[in-house]
Design a protein around this motif. Structure first.
Motif, PDB file in Angstrom:
ATOM      1  N   TRP A 124       0.863  -1.308  -0.040  1.00 38.67           N
ATOM      2  CA  TRP A 124       0.035  -0.154  -0.088  1.00 38.67           C
ATOM      3  C   TRP A 124       1.026   1.378   0.043  1.00 38.67           C
ATOM      4  O   TRP A 124       0.526   2.138  -0.892  1.00 38.67           O
ATOM      5  CB  TRP A 124      -0.914  -0.126   1.186  1.00 38.67           C
ATOM      6  CG  TRP A 124      -1.709   1.317   1.417  1.00 38.67           C
ATOM      7  CD1 TRP A 124      -2.769   1.817   0.812  1.00 38.67           C
ATOM      8  CD2 TRP A 124      -1.711   2.069   2.534  1.00 38.67           C
ATOM      9  NE1 TRP A 124      -3.099   2.789   1.341  1.00 38.67           N
ATOM     10  CE2 TRP A 124      -2.486   2.993   2.394  1.00 38.67           C
ATOM     11  CE3 TRP A 124      -0.680   2.062   3.693  1.00 38.67           C
ATOM     12  CZ2 TRP A 124      -2.598   4.118   3.292  1.00 38.67           C
ATOM     13  CZ3 TRP A 124      -0.857   3.184   4.786  1.00 38.67           C
ATOM     14  CH2 TRP A 124      -1.839   4.061   4.318  1.00 38.67           C
ATOM     15  N   LEU A 125       1.971   1.418   0.807  1.00 45.92           N
ATOM     16  CA  LEU A 125       2.686   2.262   0.942  1.00 45.92           C
ATOM     17  C   LEU A 125       3.440   2.601  -0.596  1.00 45.92           C
ATOM     18  O   LEU A 125       3.667   3.831  -0.781  1.00 45.92           O
ATOM     19  CB  LEU A 125       3.754   2.150   1.954  1.00 45.92           C
ATOM     20  CG  LEU A 125       3.221   2.668   3.373  1.00 45.92           C
ATOM     21  CD1 LEU A 125       4.608   1.984   4.272  1.00 45.92           C
ATOM     22  CD2 LEU A 125       2.826   3.815   3.791  1.00 45.92           C
ATOM     23  N   LYS A 126       4.053   1.383  -1.007  1.00 40.96           N
ATOM     24  CA  LYS A 126       4.594   1.750  -2.424  1.00 40.96           C
ATOM     25  C   LYS A 126       3.542   2.305  -3.373  1.00 40.96           C
ATOM     26  O   LYS A 126       3.796   3.116  -4.354  1.00 40.96           O
ATOM     27  CB  LYS A 126       5.131   0.366  -2.669  1.00 40.96           C
ATOM     28  CG  LYS A 126       6.444  -0.051  -2.291  1.00 40.96           C
ATOM     29  CD  LYS A 126       6.843  -1.367  -2.682  1.00 40.96           C
ATOM     30  CE  LYS A 126       8.331  -1.764  -1.914  1.00 40.96           C
ATOM     31  NZ  LYS A 126       8.584  -3.167  -2.298  1.00 40.96           N
ATOM     32  N   TRP A 127       2.464   1.766  -3.321  1.00 32.49           N
ATOM     33  CA  TRP A 127       1.377   2.405  -4.318  1.00 32.49           C
ATOM     34  C   TRP A 127       1.194   3.760  -3.986  1.00 32.49           C
ATOM     35  O   TRP A 127       0.900   4.528  -5.122  1.00 32.49           O
ATOM     36  CB  TRP A 127       0.175   1.364  -4.201  1.00 32.49           C
ATOM     37  CG  TRP A 127      -1.013   2.010  -4.954  1.00 32.49           C
ATOM     38  CD1 TRP A 127      -1.226   1.554  -6.208  1.00 32.49           C
ATOM     39  CD2 TRP A 127      -2.377   2.728  -4.608  1.00 32.49           C
ATOM     40  NE1 TRP A 127      -2.447   1.976  -6.809  1.00 32.49           N
ATOM     41  CE2 TRP A 127      -3.057   2.786  -5.759  1.00 32.49           C
ATOM     42  CE3 TRP A 127      -2.752   3.461  -3.617  1.00 32.49           C
ATOM     43  CZ2 TRP A 127      -4.255   3.357  -5.937  1.00 32.49           C
ATOM     44  CZ3 TRP A 127      -3.756   3.916  -3.576  1.00 32.49           C
ATOM     45  CH2 TRP A 127      -4.750   4.184  -4.631  1.00 32.49           C
ATOM     46  N   LEU A 128       1.291   4.142  -2.898  1.00 29.94           N
ATOM     47  CA  LEU A 128       0.898   5.418  -2.419  1.00 29.94           C
ATOM     48  C   LEU A 128       2.348   6.484  -2.887  1.00 29.94           C
ATOM     49  O   LEU A 128       2.305   7.790  -2.720  1.00 29.94           O
ATOM     50  CB  LEU A 128       0.748   5.873  -1.066  1.00 29.94           C
ATOM     51  CG  LEU A 128      -0.581   5.587  -0.398  1.00 29.94           C
ATOM     52  CD1 LEU A 128      -0.652   5.668   1.060  1.00 29.94           C
ATOM     53  CD2 LEU A 128      -1.648   6.450  -1.202  1.00 29.94           C
ATOM     54  N   GLY A 129       3.440   5.886  -3.329  1.00 25.64           N
ATOM     55  CA  GLY A 129       4.528   6.362  -3.731  1.00 25.64           C
ATOM     56  C   GLY A 129       5.777   6.622  -2.724  1.00 25.64           C
ATOM     57  O   GLY A 129       6.617   7.419  -3.016  1.00 25.64           O
ATOM     58  N   ALA A 130       5.625   5.788  -1.714  1.00 26.50           N
ATOM     59  CA  ALA A 130       6.743   5.791  -0.575  1.00 26.50           C
ATOM     60  C   ALA A 130       8.047   5.146  -1.216  1.00 26.50           C
ATOM     61  O   ALA A 130       7.945   4.383  -2.177  1.00 26.50           O
ATOM     62  CB  ALA A 130       6.058   4.856   0.300  1.00 26.50           C
ATOM     63  N   TYR A 148       9.301   7.303   3.162  1.00 23.89           N
ATOM     64  CA  TYR A 148       9.141   8.765   2.848  1.00 23.89           C
ATOM     65  C   TYR A 148       8.082   8.772   1.667  1.00 23.89           C
ATOM     66  O   TYR A 148       8.274   8.071   0.886  1.00 23.89           O
ATOM     67  CB  TYR A 148      10.406   9.648   2.605  1.00 23.89           C
ATOM     68  CG  TYR A 148      11.249   9.755   3.702  1.00 23.89           C
ATOM     69  CD1 TYR A 148      10.948  10.946   4.653  1.00 23.89           C
ATOM     70  CD2 TYR A 148      12.370   9.259   3.920  1.00 23.89           C
ATOM     71  CE1 TYR A 148      11.827  11.094   5.594  1.00 23.89           C
ATOM     72  CE2 TYR A 148      13.101   9.160   5.058  1.00 23.89           C
ATOM     73  CZ  TYR A 148      12.940  10.272   6.044  1.00 23.89           C
ATOM     74  OH  TYR A 148      13.703  10.642   6.877  1.00 23.89           O
ATOM     75  N   ILE A 149       6.983   9.619   1.730  1.00 22.40           N
ATOM     76  CA  ILE A 149       6.527  10.079   0.663  1.00 22.40           C
ATOM     77  C   ILE A 149       6.336  11.447   0.406  1.00 22.40           C
ATOM     78  O   ILE A 149       6.108  12.281   1.421  1.00 22.40           O
ATOM     79  CB  ILE A 149       4.843   9.687   0.945  1.00 22.40           C
ATOM     80  CG1 ILE A 149       4.764   8.229   1.179  1.00 22.40           C
ATOM     81  CG2 ILE A 149       4.085  10.256  -0.161  1.00 22.40           C
ATOM     82  CD1 ILE A 149       3.224   7.845   1.813  1.00 22.40           C
ATOM     83  N   GLU A 150       7.095  11.854  -0.445  1.00 17.02           N
ATOM     84  CA  GLU A 150       7.143  13.092  -0.779  1.00 17.02           C
ATOM     85  C   GLU A 150       6.401  14.128  -1.788  1.00 17.02           C
ATOM     86  O   GLU A 150       5.532  13.406  -2.480  1.00 17.02           O
ATOM     87  CB  GLU A 150       8.441  13.467  -1.601  1.00 17.02           C
ATOM     88  CG  GLU A 150       9.867  13.128  -1.069  1.00 17.02           C
ATOM     89  CD  GLU A 150      10.902  13.402  -1.757  1.00 17.02           C
ATOM     90  OE1 GLU A 150      11.656  12.439  -2.471  1.00 17.02           O
ATOM     91  OE2 GLU A 150      11.371  14.676  -1.843  1.00 17.02           O
TER      92      GLU A 150
END
Length: 162
Positions: A124-130, A148-150
Motif C-alpha cells: 500500500w505504501l509503495k502504491w502511495l509513492g513511498a 518517505y512520501i514526498e
C-alpha cells in the motif's frame, strides 16, 4: 455505492473499536514501538497528532490514522486498522490516495517506519509513492525500514537523507 463510506474526525469509541479488532501485523508494530497494548498505541497517537481521523463503512471503523508534524516541514503519518479493512480494499485505496493529496498540501513529506514483513502495508505504501531508506533496524526479530512520501515538488527529504 460509496455513500456508506466516510472519513470522520476521530472519537474515542472509534479507537476502542479498532484496538479490539486490530490486524495482527498492526498489533505487532504497536508492541515493537514500545506500546503494551493497541489501546495504548492509539491513545499515544491521538495525544501526539495534529489531527486524527477514522475511515468507516456503514458507521463501523475500519482504521484510524493521524499526522504528527515534525520540525522539518513533514509529518509522521500513522494508520492502525482492523481485519475488516481487507474487505474494502478498492475504496480504501481510492480514499487513501485522495487523502494523501490532502495531507501533501500541508507537508513536504510523510514518514514513518514499517515492518517489512507487513506485506499489505508495504504494498500500500509503495502504491502511495513511498520510497524506503536502505538502512533498516531489527526490532523484536523483524526488519523495519523508514519510508518517505514526498510532495512532488519537494527537495526536503533528499536533503535530510543525504
Amino acid at each position: 455505492m460509496t455513500a456508506k463510506y466516510s472519513i470522520t474526525m476521530f472519537c474515542p469509541r472509534d479507537g476502542k473499536y479498532v484496538a479490539e479488532h486490530m490486524r495482527d501485523n498492526d498489533v505487532f508494530e504497536c508492541r515493537a514501538a514500545g506500546h503494551a497494548t493497541p489501546e495504548e498505541a492509539i491513545d499515544e497517537g491521538v495525544k501526539e497528532s495534529h489531527r486524527v481521523w477514522t475511515f468507516c463503512y456503514g458507521g463501523v471503523p475500519l482504521c484510524v490514522f493521524g499526522d504528527v508534524p515534525d520540525l522539518c516541514g513533514g509529518a509522521v503519518f500513522w494508520l492502525l486498522g482492523t481485519d475488516e479493512i481487507k474487505h474494502h480494499k478498492r475504496e480504501f485505496m481510492r480514499r487513501s490516495k485522495l487523502f494523501k493529496g490532502y495531507l501533501m498540501k500541508n507537508y513536504d513529506y510523510l514518514t514513518n517506519v514499517v515492518c517489512m514483513d507487513n506485506h499489505e502495508s508495504v504494498r500500500w505504501l509503495k502504491w502511495l509513492g513511498a520510497e524506503f531508506c536502505e538502512e533498516s533496524a531489527v526490532i523484536m526479530g523483524k526488519k523495519f525500514q523508514r519510508f518517505y512520501i514526498e510532495r512532488s515538488d519537494g527537495e526536503c527529504v533528499r536533503q535530510l537523507q543525504g
